[in-house]
Design an enzyme around this catalytic site. Structure first.
Site, PDB file in Angstrom:
ATOM      1  CB  VAL A 321     -97.246 -26.160 -43.601  1.00 42.22           C
ATOM      2  CG1 VAL A 321     -97.507 -27.625 -43.897  1.00 42.22           C
ATOM      3  CG2 VAL A 321     -97.482 -25.326 -44.852  1.00 42.22           C
ATOM      4  N   GLY A 322     -97.037 -26.517 -40.473  1.00 42.74           N
ATOM      5  CA  GLY A 322     -96.891 -27.404 -39.313  1.00 42.74           C
ATOM      6  C   GLY A 322     -98.038 -27.233 -38.343  1.00 42.74           C
ATOM      7  CD1 TRP A 324    -104.387 -25.449 -41.870  1.00 39.23           C
ATOM      8  CD2 TRP A 324    -103.514 -27.401 -42.512  1.00 39.23           C
ATOM      9  NE1 TRP A 324    -105.305 -26.077 -42.680  1.00 39.23           N
ATOM     10  CE2 TRP A 324    -104.798 -27.270 -43.081  1.00 39.23           C
ATOM     11  CE3 TRP A 324    -102.775 -28.556 -42.781  1.00 39.23           C
ATOM     12  CZ2 TRP A 324    -105.353 -28.247 -43.905  1.00 39.23           C
ATOM     13  CZ3 TRP A 324    -103.328 -29.530 -43.604  1.00 39.23           C
ATOM     14  CH2 TRP A 324    -104.607 -29.366 -44.154  1.00 39.23           C
ATOM     15  CG  HIS A 325    -100.179 -31.013 -40.660  1.00 37.70           C
ATOM     16  ND1 HIS A 325     -99.288 -30.239 -41.351  1.00 37.70           N
ATOM     17  CD2 HIS A 325    -100.651 -31.911 -41.553  1.00 37.70           C
ATOM     18  CE1 HIS A 325     -99.226 -30.652 -42.606  1.00 37.70           C
ATOM     19  NE2 HIS A 325    -100.055 -31.663 -42.758  1.00 37.70           N
ATOM     20  N   GLY A 326    -102.065 -29.456 -36.637  1.00 36.57           N
ATOM     21  CA  GLY A 326    -102.653 -29.725 -35.332  1.00 36.57           C
ATOM     22  C   GLY A 326    -102.011 -28.890 -34.250  1.00 36.57           C
TER      23      GLY A 326
END
Lengths: 438, 80
Positions: A321-322, A324-326
């Site tokens: 998830v982390g 995925w944010h950038g």
């Protein structure tokens, strides 16, 4: 084109709206094409050279989907599913993370590989996840009928194209295909416009003003002491919430003009009384996606399902998830921070029978989230550590001079806090809105 | 016949829920993911796995997060 751009609000949206309902009167099929062309135009507005990116993805995945759906051999089906998911992850990684990988290789091996400097591929993170959900739906036999136009519409529907929510095929398409939805609906129109206004207020009045203080705080992070660093981090915590949830309110409102109901992505997350509860309220469609397509299949694939394994998987899901944010290690830290938070939360529930007082729970959760967002916003780790140090009082207690002309933003912060904690949210509005018939 | 089957499913499901969530069930309608005590993502997975075993069914990946209440799980079992 962003939603708060006047060109979108006063030109693009009215034209698409008129064309959609006008052409629906005369033909059963044109509505799809109006929305597809609008979606491509909307995407191309940011960067016309990147438009082929989404079109190629749509074509390839439509073919993958058909291969999976039409195959009778389960082994072949499974193979294609894996290949197609791998293709999508590779596609996303190439455009979004190449330079990040090159940077890290250069750093580790002291090499000097040239960076690709690809333009930022807008929306790719969202449509990749949405596509993966579609492919699994094909595999599970949930998609009975589709065609290229329907699939394209599912991916490129402009209200949710850029920043979600991440939607499922079977949630969206029956709404598009319901002929009742081809007529202007007074209730949806009113509610849609109200939501757009609420979203614009959140974005322009709250988030954009809080951002002024946040930017100046993070720029001068070395000079931030106690008050300044708390103010900066709190302002960012509310800025990101109102920015994102405001954007999604507008998305929901715009979709409603076309009689499409998008799923809710936020449910007053800052009222959460535990980290577990926080992720049931924050970016709900992302949490659902990760649970459905990463967390559950991963755990189910393990031979031995126990608490420890489940916690390890939770942690890694949040690393995903982390990232995925950038493409930044700070996002990884942000994800890992929440992973650890969830592990602590679950372990506590398992080990101790008593329940924490809900106000204490809220206080701990809010501060934990507030700290995590410092990593989310910082440009460097140094920057985050310096602000956390400031918040702990290690950098002194005087009020920073560069905030003096921004005192009014404290008022905006107070309004933001009031709205976050004392008001009902747009989910409530959507569920309870009635139009009085005179 | 139908009623019998439904009763049997409800009965077996109740046992799974009470055991995993460590609660005493009063009303079936109140059993909802995120609201019912202890029913979080981890327990949800255990419920799903236990349901699969108990009823010898396979719950599709794409359905796991849609089955967020006792009644939804019950209906799913009855349909499959």
């Amino acid at each position: 084109m962003l939603f708060h751009n006047p060109v979108f609000l006063f030109l693009f949206l009215p034209i698409v709206f008129t064309l959609y309902f006008y052409t629906s009167k005369y033909s059963k099929f044109t509505y799809e094409y109006v929305l597809i062309v609008a979606g491509i135009f909307f995407y191309a507005w940011f960067n016309i050279y990147l438009t082929p990116l989404i079109i190629v993805s749509i074509f390839c995945n439509f073919i993958f989907g058909n291969l999976i759906r039409n195959s009778t051999q389960i082994i072949f089906k499974k193979k294609i599913l894996f290949i197609s998911i791998f293709f999508n992850i590779l596609y996303l990684s190439f455009f979004k993370y190449s330079d990040f990988v090159i940077q890290n290789i250069n750093y580790l091996f002291n090499s000097n590989i040239q960076m690709l400097n690809l333009p930022f591929p807008l929306a790719i993170s969202f449509f990749t996840f949405q596509t993966i959900a579609y492919l699994v739906d094909c595999y599970d036999g949930n998609i009975k009928k589709t065609n290229l136009a329907q699939y394209s519409l599912f991916i490129i529907f402009f209200p949710q194209l850029i920043a979600g929510p991440i939607v499922r095929y079977n949630y969206m398409m029956p709404q598009f295909n319901d002929e009742k939805n081809r007529f202007i609906n007074r209730k949806n129109l009113t509610l849609g416009l109200i939501l757009i206004l609420i979203g614009l207020f959140k974005k322009i009045v709250l988030a954009d003003h809080l951002a002024i203080l946040v930017d100046s705080g993070f720029e001068n992070y070395q000079n931030l002491e106690f008050f300044g660093s708390w103010l900066t981090s709190l302002c960012f915590t509310f800025q990101i919430y109102f920015d994102f949830s405001g954007y999604l309110d507008i998305a929901t409102g715009v979709a409603l003009l076309f009689n499409i109901r998008l799923p809710q992505n936020f449910d007053s997350p800052y009222k959460a009384t535990s980290i577990i509860n926080f992720w049931q309220r924050w970016h709900i469609t992302l949490t659902n996606f990760c649970m459905n397509y990463i967390y559950f299949p991963w755990i189910k694939s393990l031979k031995n399902i126990n608490f420890l394994n489940a916690m390890m998987v939770t942690f890694f899901v949040f690393i995903v998830v982390g990232i995925w944010h950038g493409p930044s290690w700070l996002f990884v830290i942000h994800g890992g921070w929440h992973g650890v938070g969830l592990i602590i939360n679950h372990s506590f529930k398992k080990l101790f029978q008593f329940e924490i007082n809900k106000y204490v729970g809220w206080f701990l959760t809010f501060n934990y989230v507030n700290l995590s967002l410092i990593f989310f916003r910082s440009d460097t780790l140094d920057n985050s550590i310096s602000i956390i140090k400031g918040m702990s009082g290690l950098n002194g207690f005087s009020f920073p001079i560069f905030f003096e002309d921004k005192i009014y933003i404290i008022l905006i912060l107070l309004i933001s806090i009031l709205i976050s904690f004392a008001f009902k949210n747009t989910k409530y509005l959507l569920e309870n809105f009635r139009l009085e018939n005179k | 016949m139908e009623d019998n089957k439904q009763e049997e499913v409800v009965c077996k499901l109740k046992i799974i829920f009470e055991k995993l969530l460590d609660i005493k069930i009063e009303s079936l309608d109140d059993l909802v993911f995120g609201k019912t005590k202890n029913w979080d993502s981890l327990k949800h997975l255990q419920i799903i796995i236990n349901v699969e075993k108990e009823f010898s069914i396979k719950i599709k990946t794409s359905d796991v997060t849609a089955l967020i209440s006792f009644n939804k799980i019950k209906d799913y079992i009855l349909l499959n």
